[in-house]
Write an enzyme that holds these catalytic residues in place. Structure first.
Site, short mmCIF file in Angstrom:
data_model
loop_
_atom_site.label_atom_id
_atom_site.label_comp_id
_atom_site.label_asym_id
_atom_site.label_seq_id
_atom_site.Cartn_x
_atom_site.Cartn_y
_atom_site.Cartn_z
N TYR A 30 0.89 -60.90 47.39
CA TYR A 30 2.36 -60.89 47.44
C TYR A 30 2.91 -62.31 47.42
CZ TYR A 30 2.52 -62.48 52.32
OH TYR A 30 2.41 -63.24 53.46
N LYS A 143 -2.90 -65.27 48.88
CA LYS A 143 -1.78 -64.65 49.63
C LYS A 143 -1.94 -63.13 49.58
CE LYS A 143 3.09 -65.69 50.53
NZ LYS A 143 2.93 -65.85 51.98
N GLU A 175 -3.03 -73.81 60.17
CA GLU A 175 -1.63 -73.51 59.84
C GLU A 175 -1.09 -72.56 60.90
OE1 GLU A 175 -1.15 -71.33 56.14
OE2 GLU A 175 -2.98 -70.21 56.47
N LEU A 199 -2.92 -71.47 53.42
CA LEU A 199 -2.15 -71.12 52.23
C LEU A 199 -1.54 -72.41 51.69
CD1 LEU A 199 -1.07 -68.67 50.55
CD2 LEU A 199 1.06 -69.02 51.78
#
Ligand code: PDD
Length: 276
Positions: A30, A143, A175, A199
């Site tokens: 996505y 993702k 992250e 990411l």
């Protein structure tokens, strides 16, 4: 209004199969885009990442970048969204449940827009965060729709009256549950390098470019919990959070508990960019 494969439909007209592999396995990818002033921000970067995510899990990207770009522009226009988000997902497709990936399966594309205000209050005041071991798989660069560790981590933050969870692997900061993280130490910006553990954030890239142009030294290298706790400034970056300062971590105040100078300068540069 939704984009469902090649069609623009009302939500009552969209019927998702119970055999969609997205539903069984989270077998899909996505993107979340930001819409400013009726225009999609950094479309090309998001679409390139989406294509890469598809390729990494062997989903045939169903369009050319130009075709999907054109469909998204139509979707934004038809949805009359001025300031908001665009959610787009591609699942592998519909097939009887089997761990083996079926041959000749057709991806299912779904996209829609929402009117969402920018989180200006939080960007100004900053938010609280907690830390937690990063228990996700080793392909966080994809993702993927599999967000269970991320949603559990976000909920853990909320349960601790905080808004975001900072992940670390054996003490090395990677992250956050739904954003990238940067710290400022002695005027230098530090952030985890782009690899399989994070990411490759679109906002991260935009912010680093703005920071480099403004002359701030940048170190893309792993830093640990100790350095996080000693940081002069801490902020997160992401499509929906933009640049949001972190003012406390695990109930310990960051510096003087106020958004830092470099964070605010970067916010101003970001603001100029999105309003230009
Ligand atoms: N998430 N890291 C993770 C784990 C994320 O989920 C996100 C964004 C980011 C920031 O990426 P970008 O700058 O490209 O938005 C980093 C989106 C917004 C979401 O899942 O809703």
């Amino acid at each position: 209004m939704l984009l469902y494969n090649d069609l623009f439909l009302n939500k009552e007209e969209v019927h998702i199969s119970h055999e969609d592999r997205g539903y069984y396995f989270g077998d899909g990818v996505y993107e979340v885009f930001r819409i400013y002033n009726g225009k999609i921000f950094e479309t090309e970067k998001h679409l390139q990442r989406l294509k890469r995510s598809c390729e990494e899990i062997q989903i045939q990207f169903p369009y050319t970048i130009e075709e999907i770009n054109d469909k998204l522009l139509q979707l934004v226009q038809k949805s009359f969204v001025h300031e908001g988000t665009l959610y787009l997902q591609i699942t592998r497709g519909v097939a009887p449940r089997s761990h083996v990936i079926p041959k000749d399966i057709k991806p299912v594309v779904l996209a829609y827009c929402n009117e969402v205000n920018r989180p200006l209050d939080k960007m100004q005041s900053g938010i609280k965060a907690i830390t937690q071991e990063d228990i996700r798989w080793l392909r966080c660069d994809i993702k993927s729709l599999n967000l269970l560790p991320n949603t559990l981590a976000k909920q853990n933050a909320v349960n601790h009256s905080a808004e975001e969870t900072i992940f670390h692997r054996d003490g090395v900061i990677t992250e956050c549950s739904a954003s990238n993280i940067m710290i400022v130490h002695d005027g230098e910006i530090h952030t985890h390098p782009v690899n399989h553990l994070i990411l490759n954030g679109v906002t991260r890239a935009v912010v680093l470019k703005l920071a480099a142009k403004a002359g701030f030294p940048i170190k893309e290298h792993p830093f640990d919990l100790k350095q996080l706790n000693r940081a002069d400034e801490v902020f997160i970056t992401g499509t929906t959070v933009e640049i949001t300062p972190i003012i406390s971590i695990d109930q310990l105040i960051v510096s003087d508990g106020k958004p830092g100078k470099i964070t605010r300068e970067l916010q101003n540069l970001y603001e100029k960019l999105i309003t230009s």
